[in-house]
Design a protein around this motif. Structure first.
Motif, PDB file in Angstrom:
ATOM      1  N   THR A  48     -38.027   8.850 -30.776  1.00  0.00           N
ATOM      2  CA  THR A  48     -36.908   9.306 -31.604  1.00  0.00           C
ATOM      3  C   THR A  48     -37.259   9.200 -33.084  1.00  0.00           C
ATOM      4  O   THR A  48     -37.039  10.142 -33.847  1.00  0.00           O
ATOM      5  CB  THR A  48     -35.637   8.488 -31.292  1.00  0.00           C
ATOM      6  OG1 THR A  48     -35.332   8.608 -29.898  1.00  0.00           O
ATOM      7  CG2 THR A  48     -34.456   8.978 -32.111  1.00  0.00           C
ATOM      8  N   LEU A  52     -37.696  12.555 -35.621  1.00  0.00           N
ATOM      9  CA  LEU A  52     -36.372  12.612 -36.228  1.00  0.00           C
ATOM     10  C   LEU A  52     -36.071  13.930 -36.955  1.00  0.00           C
ATOM     11  O   LEU A  52     -34.980  14.488 -36.765  1.00  0.00           O
ATOM     12  CB  LEU A  52     -36.167  11.417 -37.165  1.00  0.00           C
ATOM     13  CG  LEU A  52     -34.744  10.976 -37.389  1.00  0.00           C
ATOM     14  CD1 LEU A  52     -33.998  10.741 -36.093  1.00  0.00           C
ATOM     15  CD2 LEU A  52     -34.725   9.711 -38.230  1.00  0.00           C
ATOM     16  N   ILE A  55     -35.345  16.566 -34.334  1.00  0.00           N
ATOM     17  CA  ILE A  55     -34.124  16.204 -33.610  1.00  0.00           C
ATOM     18  C   ILE A  55     -32.900  16.528 -34.456  1.00  0.00           C
ATOM     19  O   ILE A  55     -31.944  17.148 -33.984  1.00  0.00           O
ATOM     20  CB  ILE A  55     -34.146  14.707 -33.215  1.00  0.00           C
ATOM     21  CG1 ILE A  55     -35.226  14.463 -32.160  1.00  0.00           C
ATOM     22  CG2 ILE A  55     -32.776  14.246 -32.733  1.00  0.00           C
ATOM     23  CD1 ILE A  55     -35.548  12.992 -31.936  1.00  0.00           C
ATOM     24  N   ASP A  56     -32.917  16.107 -35.725  1.00  0.00           N
ATOM     25  CA  ASP A  56     -31.781  16.361 -36.602  1.00  0.00           C
ATOM     26  C   ASP A  56     -31.544  17.854 -36.803  1.00  0.00           C
ATOM     27  O   ASP A  56     -30.394  18.312 -36.835  1.00  0.00           O
ATOM     28  CB  ASP A  56     -31.983  15.665 -37.958  1.00  0.00           C
ATOM     29  CG  ASP A  56     -31.809  14.149 -37.866  1.00  0.00           C
ATOM     30  OD1 ASP A  56     -31.442  13.643 -36.779  1.00  0.00           O
ATOM     31  OD2 ASP A  56     -32.044  13.474 -38.885  1.00  0.00           O
ATOM     32  N   ARG A  76     -23.912   9.712 -34.166  1.00  0.00           N
ATOM     33  CA  ARG A  76     -25.158  10.321 -34.644  1.00  0.00           C
ATOM     34  C   ARG A  76     -26.354   9.684 -33.945  1.00  0.00           C
ATOM     35  O   ARG A  76     -27.278  10.367 -33.514  1.00  0.00           O
ATOM     36  CB  ARG A  76     -25.258  10.166 -36.169  1.00  0.00           C
ATOM     37  CG  ARG A  76     -26.456  10.844 -36.772  1.00  0.00           C
ATOM     38  CD  ARG A  76     -26.447  10.854 -38.295  1.00  0.00           C
ATOM     39  NE  ARG A  76     -26.139   9.575 -38.892  1.00  0.00           N
ATOM     40  CZ  ARG A  76     -25.073   9.343 -39.646  1.00  0.00           C
ATOM     41  NH1 ARG A  76     -24.204  10.298 -39.914  1.00  0.00           N
ATOM     42  NH2 ARG A  76     -24.869   8.141 -40.160  1.00  0.00           N
ATOM     43  N   THR A  77     -26.321   8.374 -33.779  1.00  0.00           N
ATOM     44  CA  THR A  77     -27.425   7.656 -33.141  1.00  0.00           C
ATOM     45  C   THR A  77     -27.510   7.991 -31.652  1.00  0.00           C
ATOM     46  O   THR A  77     -28.603   8.212 -31.119  1.00  0.00           O
ATOM     47  CB  THR A  77     -27.288   6.138 -33.369  1.00  0.00           C
ATOM     48  OG1 THR A  77     -27.122   5.888 -34.771  1.00  0.00           O
ATOM     49  CG2 THR A  77     -28.512   5.395 -32.881  1.00  0.00           C
ATOM     50  N   ARG A  80     -28.913  11.501 -31.414  1.00  0.00           N
ATOM     51  CA  ARG A  80     -30.350  11.529 -31.704  1.00  0.00           C
ATOM     52  C   ARG A  80     -31.167  11.040 -30.519  1.00  0.00           C
ATOM     53  O   ARG A  80     -32.155  11.662 -30.137  1.00  0.00           O
ATOM     54  CB  ARG A  80     -30.656  10.665 -32.932  1.00  0.00           C
ATOM     55  CG  ARG A  80     -30.295  11.310 -34.232  1.00  0.00           C
ATOM     56  CD  ARG A  80     -30.510  10.361 -35.379  1.00  0.00           C
ATOM     57  NE  ARG A  80     -30.487  11.051 -36.657  1.00  0.00           N
ATOM     58  CZ  ARG A  80     -30.374  10.444 -37.830  1.00  0.00           C
ATOM     59  NH1 ARG A  80     -30.299   9.121 -37.885  1.00  0.00           N
ATOM     60  NH2 ARG A  80     -30.365  11.144 -38.947  1.00  0.00           N
ATOM     61  N   TYR A  84     -33.561  13.451 -28.280  1.00  0.00           N
ATOM     62  CA  TYR A  84     -34.985  13.168 -28.086  1.00  0.00           C
ATOM     63  C   TYR A  84     -35.348  13.339 -26.613  1.00  0.00           C
ATOM     64  O   TYR A  84     -36.316  14.009 -26.273  1.00  0.00           O
ATOM     65  CB  TYR A  84     -35.361  11.756 -28.563  1.00  0.00           C
ATOM     66  CG  TYR A  84     -36.721  11.356 -28.040  1.00  0.00           C
ATOM     67  CD1 TYR A  84     -37.874  11.929 -28.564  1.00  0.00           C
ATOM     68  CD2 TYR A  84     -36.850  10.482 -26.966  1.00  0.00           C
ATOM     69  CE1 TYR A  84     -39.123  11.626 -28.040  1.00  0.00           C
ATOM     70  CE2 TYR A  84     -38.087  10.167 -26.443  1.00  0.00           C
ATOM     71  CZ  TYR A  84     -39.225  10.741 -26.987  1.00  0.00           C
ATOM     72  OH  TYR A  84     -40.461  10.455 -26.456  1.00  0.00           O
TER      73      TYR A  84
END
Length: 124
Positions: A48, A52, A55-56, A76-77, A80, A84
């Motif tokens: 992840t 990042l 992914i974002d 958000r976490t 993410r 991933y």
């Protein structure tokens, strides 16, 4: 460590990393303490972190009427971590990833988190 527990601990580790000066190794250490590092857990965290930006970007494309920065930190976490798995671990069935994300969001988020997480991830 079972996969659900590994995902929960990965979430906690990634949550710590956001807006702090901790290194990945320090965050992992804070999360698991003296416990042996599980390969699946470590793969989730490192994968992840390393992916990042991609992914974002993928998540931003899936959000409707929301900006990525407006998301609550926990949602958000979770997104993410799940994105991933959806994007970079094809060996894990997508429905398993989404179901795990929903269940984890019920534990760590508020009453609306699981529906929001489901809505975003179902677009993958």
């Amino acid at each position: 460590m079972k996969r659900r527990e590994a995902r929960e601990k990965a979430l906690q580790t990634l949550f710590q990393l956001e807006n702090t000066e901790l290194t990945v190794e320090e965050a992992i250490s804070h999360t698991i303490g003296e416990e042996d590092v599980n390969e699946f857990f470590e793969g989730l965290v490192l994968g992840t972190v390393e992916n990042l930006p991609a992914i974002d970007e993928a998540l931003s494309e899936k959000l409707e009427n929301w900006s990525f920065d407006r998301l609550a930190k926990i949602e958000r976490t979770i997104l993410r971590l799940s994105a991933y798995e959806l994007l970079f671990t094809p060996e894990t069935p997508k429905n398993v990833v989404i179901n795990e994300a929903i269940e984890i969001s019920k534990i760590f988020g508020d009453e609306k988190s699981s529906k929001f997480v489901n809505g975003v991830l179902s677009k993958f």
